[in-house]
Scaffold this motif. Structure first.
Motif, PDB file in Angstrom:
ATOM      1  N   LEU A 195      -8.281  -5.907 -16.249  1.00 27.07           N
ATOM      2  CA  LEU A 195      -7.903  -4.503 -16.321  1.00 27.07           C
ATOM      3  C   LEU A 195      -8.312  -3.754 -15.058  1.00 27.07           C
ATOM      4  CD1 LEU A 195      -6.689  -2.186 -17.962  1.00 27.07           C
ATOM      5  CD2 LEU A 195      -8.927  -1.886 -19.033  1.00 27.07           C
ATOM      6  N   ALA A 196      -9.526  -4.006 -14.584  1.00 27.32           N
ATOM      7  CA  ALA A 196      -9.991  -3.354 -13.347  1.00 27.32           C
ATOM      8  C   ALA A 196      -9.137  -3.776 -12.157  1.00 27.32           C
ATOM      9  CB  ALA A 196     -11.462  -3.686 -13.098  1.00 27.32           C
ATOM     10  N   ALA A 197      -8.782  -5.066 -12.073  1.00 29.24           N
ATOM     11  CA  ALA A 197      -7.928  -5.535 -10.973  1.00 29.24           C
ATOM     12  C   ALA A 197      -6.557  -4.869 -11.030  1.00 29.24           C
ATOM     13  CB  ALA A 197      -7.784  -7.052 -11.027  1.00 29.24           C
ATOM     14  N   THR A 198      -6.038  -4.679 -12.223  1.00 23.05           N
ATOM     15  CA  THR A 198      -4.752  -4.006 -12.395  1.00 23.05           C
ATOM     16  C   THR A 198      -4.817  -2.557 -11.935  1.00 23.05           C
ATOM     17  OG1 THR A 198      -4.220  -5.436 -14.247  1.00 23.05           O
ATOM     18  CG2 THR A 198      -2.987  -3.387 -14.080  1.00 23.05           C
ATOM     19  N   LEU A 199      -5.845  -1.844 -12.367  1.00 23.58           N
ATOM     20  CA  LEU A 199      -5.986  -0.440 -11.970  1.00 23.58           C
ATOM     21  C   LEU A 199      -6.199  -0.306 -10.464  1.00 23.58           C
ATOM     22  CD1 LEU A 199      -8.135   0.895 -14.932  1.00 23.58           C
ATOM     23  CD2 LEU A 199      -5.691   1.227 -14.537  1.00 23.58           C
ATOM     24  N   LEU A 200      -6.936  -1.237  -9.885  1.00 21.10           N
ATOM     25  CA  LEU A 200      -7.138  -1.194  -8.431  1.00 21.10           C
ATOM     26  C   LEU A 200      -5.846  -1.498  -7.681  1.00 21.10           C
ATOM     27  CD1 LEU A 200     -10.623  -2.918  -8.260  1.00 21.10           C
ATOM     28  CD2 LEU A 200     -10.096  -0.582  -7.510  1.00 21.10           C
ATOM     29  N   MET A 201      -5.032  -2.393  -8.218  1.00 21.25           N
ATOM     30  CA  MET A 201      -3.763  -2.682  -7.560  1.00 21.25           C
ATOM     31  C   MET A 201      -2.826  -1.477  -7.649  1.00 21.25           C
ATOM     32  SD  MET A 201      -1.043  -5.778  -7.987  1.00 21.25           S
ATOM     33  CE  MET A 201      -2.274  -7.030  -7.780  1.00 21.25           C
ATOM     34  N   ILE A 202      -2.843  -0.788  -8.783  1.00 20.92           N
ATOM     35  CA  ILE A 202      -2.013   0.408  -8.933  1.00 20.92           C
ATOM     36  C   ILE A 202      -2.419   1.455  -7.899  1.00 20.92           C
ATOM     37  CG2 ILE A 202      -1.556   2.368 -10.470  1.00 20.92           C
ATOM     38  CD1 ILE A 202      -1.632   0.316 -12.797  1.00 20.92           C
ATOM     39  N   ARG A 203      -3.715   1.519  -7.608  1.00 18.92           N
ATOM     40  CA  ARG A 203      -4.230   2.474  -6.617  1.00 18.92           C
ATOM     41  C   ARG A 203      -4.167   1.934  -5.187  1.00 18.92           C
ATOM     42  NH1 ARG A 203      -7.561   3.510 -11.248  1.00 18.92           N
ATOM     43  NH2 ARG A 203      -7.221   5.664 -11.919  1.00 18.92           N
ATOM     44  N   GLN A 204      -3.539   0.777  -5.017  1.00 18.04           N
ATOM     45  CA  GLN A 204      -3.322   0.127  -3.723  1.00 18.04           C
ATOM     46  C   GLN A 204      -4.631  -0.224  -3.020  1.00 18.04           C
ATOM     47  OE1 GLN A 204      -0.552   2.419  -1.431  1.00 18.04           O
ATOM     48  NE2 GLN A 204       0.931   2.497  -3.088  1.00 18.04           N
ATOM     49  N   ARG A 205      -5.596  -0.643  -3.776  1.00 17.95           N
ATOM     50  CA  ARG A 205      -6.858  -1.157  -3.250  1.00 17.95           C
ATOM     51  C   ARG A 205      -6.765  -2.681  -3.309  1.00 17.95           C
ATOM     52  NH1 ARG A 205      -7.322   3.423  -1.490  1.00 17.95           N
ATOM     53  NH2 ARG A 205      -8.598   5.010  -2.467  1.00 17.95           N
ATOM     54  N   TRP A 206      -6.019  -3.246  -2.379  1.00 20.27           N
ATOM     55  CA  TRP A 206      -5.635  -4.651  -2.425  1.00 20.27           C
ATOM     56  C   TRP A 206      -6.846  -5.583  -2.367  1.00 20.27           C
ATOM     57  CZ3 TRP A 206      -1.006  -3.991  -4.002  1.00 20.27           C
ATOM     58  CH2 TRP A 206      -0.226  -2.952  -3.507  1.00 20.27           C
TER      59      TRP A 206
ATOM     60  N   SER B 134       3.696  -1.031   1.915  1.00 20.26           N
ATOM     61  CA  SER B 134       2.546  -1.619   2.597  1.00 20.26           C
ATOM     62  C   SER B 134       2.976  -2.881   3.332  1.00 20.26           C
ATOM     63  CB  SER B 134       1.448  -1.966   1.597  1.00 20.26           C
ATOM     64  OG  SER B 134       0.989  -0.806   0.957  1.00 20.26           O
ATOM     65  N   PRO B 135       2.340  -3.158   4.433  1.00 20.38           N
ATOM     66  CA  PRO B 135       2.697  -4.373   5.177  1.00 20.38           C
ATOM     67  C   PRO B 135       2.215  -5.629   4.453  1.00 20.38           C
ATOM     68  CG  PRO B 135       0.822  -3.295   6.200  1.00 20.38           C
ATOM     69  CD  PRO B 135       1.306  -2.384   5.100  1.00 20.38           C
ATOM     70  N   ALA B 136       2.650  -6.753   4.958  1.00 19.67           N
ATOM     71  CA  ALA B 136       2.243  -8.032   4.369  1.00 19.67           C
ATOM     72  C   ALA B 136       0.730  -8.222   4.476  1.00 19.67           C
ATOM     73  CB  ALA B 136       2.970  -9.176   5.072  1.00 19.67           C
ATOM     74  N   ALA B 137       0.086  -7.536   5.398  1.00 22.03           N
ATOM     75  CA  ALA B 137      -1.364  -7.626   5.531  1.00 22.03           C
ATOM     76  C   ALA B 137      -2.065  -7.146   4.267  1.00 22.03           C
ATOM     77  CB  ALA B 137      -1.837  -6.818   6.733  1.00 22.03           C
ATOM     78  N   ALA B 138      -1.469  -6.203   3.548  1.00 23.06           N
ATOM     79  CA  ALA B 138      -2.050  -5.717   2.293  1.00 23.06           C
ATOM     80  C   ALA B 138      -2.084  -6.835   1.264  1.00 23.06           C
ATOM     81  CB  ALA B 138      -1.257  -4.528   1.769  1.00 23.06           C
ATOM     82  N   ARG B 139      -0.999  -7.610   1.184  1.00 28.75           N
ATOM     83  CA  ARG B 139      -0.966  -8.743   0.247  1.00 28.75           C
ATOM     84  C   ARG B 139      -1.989  -9.793   0.643  1.00 28.75           C
ATOM     85  NH1 ARG B 139       4.430  -7.520   0.880  1.00 28.75           N
ATOM     86  NH2 ARG B 139       4.826  -9.183   2.354  1.00 28.75           N
ATOM     87  N   ARG B 140      -2.101 -10.032   1.938  1.00 29.72           N
ATOM     88  CA  ARG B 140      -3.084 -11.010   2.405  1.00 29.72           C
ATOM     89  C   ARG B 140      -4.502 -10.559   2.083  1.00 29.72           C
ATOM     90  NH1 ARG B 140       0.720 -11.683   6.585  1.00 29.72           N
ATOM     91  NH2 ARG B 140      -0.309 -10.181   7.938  1.00 29.72           N
TER      92      ARG B 140
ATOM     93  N   TRP C  65       2.915  -8.880  -4.597  1.00 32.44           N
ATOM     94  CA  TRP C  65       3.996  -8.875  -3.606  1.00 32.44           C
ATOM     95  C   TRP C  65       4.968  -7.730  -3.875  1.00 32.44           C
ATOM     96  CZ3 TRP C  65       9.273 -10.295  -4.462  1.00 32.44           C
ATOM     97  CH2 TRP C  65      10.026 -10.339  -3.294  1.00 32.44           C
ATOM     98  N   ARG C  66       5.364  -7.568  -5.141  1.00 28.59           N
ATOM     99  CA  ARG C  66       6.330  -6.510  -5.464  1.00 28.59           C
ATOM    100  C   ARG C  66       5.748  -5.113  -5.322  1.00 28.59           C
ATOM    101  NH1 ARG C  66      10.328  -7.509 -10.114  1.00 28.59           N
ATOM    102  NH2 ARG C  66      11.191  -5.745  -9.017  1.00 28.59           N
ATOM    103  N   SER C  67       4.509  -4.909  -5.745  1.00 26.85           N
ATOM    104  CA  SER C  67       3.935  -3.564  -5.670  1.00 26.85           C
ATOM    105  C   SER C  67       3.592  -3.171  -4.240  1.00 26.85           C
ATOM    106  CB  SER C  67       2.716  -3.441  -6.578  1.00 26.85           C
ATOM    107  OG  SER C  67       1.726  -4.358  -6.218  1.00 26.85           O
ATOM    108  N   SER C  68       3.156  -4.120  -3.416  1.00 23.92           N
ATOM    109  CA  SER C  68       2.880  -3.771  -2.017  1.00 23.92           C
ATOM    110  C   SER C  68       4.183  -3.525  -1.262  1.00 23.92           C
ATOM    111  CB  SER C  68       2.061  -4.865  -1.334  1.00 23.92           C
ATOM    112  OG  SER C  68       2.795  -6.056  -1.247  1.00 23.92           O
ATOM    113  N   LYS C  69       5.224  -4.248  -1.619  1.00 28.38           N
ATOM    114  CA  LYS C  69       6.533  -4.029  -0.997  1.00 28.38           C
ATOM    115  C   LYS C  69       7.094  -2.665  -1.399  1.00 28.38           C
ATOM    116  CE  LYS C  69      10.898  -6.439  -0.473  1.00 28.38           C
ATOM    117  NZ  LYS C  69      11.702  -7.586  -0.889  1.00 28.38           N
ATOM    118  N   ALA C  70       6.951  -2.322  -2.684  1.00 33.72           N
ATOM    119  CA  ALA C  70       7.443  -1.029  -3.168  1.00 33.72           C
ATOM    120  C   ALA C  70       6.653   0.130  -2.577  1.00 33.72           C
ATOM    121  CB  ALA C  70       7.381  -0.983  -4.685  1.00 33.72           C
ATOM    122  N   ALA C  71       5.371  -0.083  -2.296  1.00 32.55           N
ATOM    123  CA  ALA C  71       4.528   0.971  -1.728  1.00 32.55           C
ATOM    124  C   ALA C  71       4.720   1.100  -0.221  1.00 32.55           C
ATOM    125  CB  ALA C  71       3.065   0.693  -2.037  1.00 32.55           C
TER     126      ALA C  71
END
Length: 182
Positions: free
Chosen positions: A61-72, A109-115, A101-107
């Motif tokens: 749940l915490a990982a999900t909320l952090l991803m929503i807030r773009q804290r990769w 954010s560059p591929a560096a965020a996914r990395r 991949w989908r949320s960083s692309k929609a936001a």
């Protein structure tokens, strides 16, 4: 009183409840979240006896909320902790990677965020599993895979409210110590 792992699991249930209640937008959603978490005896019983499922749920749940807030990075680190807390969380790894991949692309954010997220997973998993892999790698395979699947004889009895427990109660399976990989 002495510290006990059950204090951690009950605290994790409180953390899950707090996150769900605080992220709810309306009072009816908050009431529903409160009743389904803090008011649910089916969740409390497992937390009170010390089952670690709630710790993994808290991390997911915490990982999900952090991803929503773009804290990769932090999302990856916390997801790595979920992987360490419960073997079944590994089944969610492909889903987490796809969603990252989908949320960083929609936001935008560059591929560096996914990395960063993937590096976070690798870092936290390496910190937790690394010493055990260096110490005795075959033992961690036994613990993570063979023990959890029930393929080590007499090490994982049938218990709880699982399907195998019902087979044991109705004498389809002779003993709770029967070797039945699940």
């Amino acid at each position: 009183p002495l510290a006990d792992y059950r204090m951690i699991t009950v605290g994790a249930l409180g953390g899950v409840a707090a996150m769900l209640i605080l992220t709810a937008k309306t009072w009816s959603q908050r009431t529903r979240a409160t009743l389904l978490t803090l008011g649910n005896p089916l969740l409390w019983i497992y937390a009170v006896i010390g089952s670690n499922d709630i710790v993994a749920a808290l991390c997911l749940l915490a990982a999900t909320l952090l991803m929503i807030r773009q804290r990769w990075w932090w999302s990856g680190v916390i997801f790595g902790l979920a992987l360490a807390a419960k073997q079944t969380a590994w089944l969610l790894l492909p889903l987490w990677l796809l969603w990252s991949w989908r949320s960083s692309k929609a936001a935008g954010s560059p591929a560096a965020a996914r990395r960063q997220g993937i590096l976070g997973i690798i870092t936290s998993a390496a910190v937790i599993f690394g010493p055990f892999l260096l110490w005795q790698p075959w033992r961690i395979i036994d613990d993570l895979i063979r023990y959890a699947s029930g393929s080590i004889p007499y090490s994982y009895p049938i218990s709880g409210t699982t399907f195998l427990q019902y087979l044991n109660v109705f004498r389809v399976v002779d003993s709770p110590w029967a070797i039945i990989p699940t």
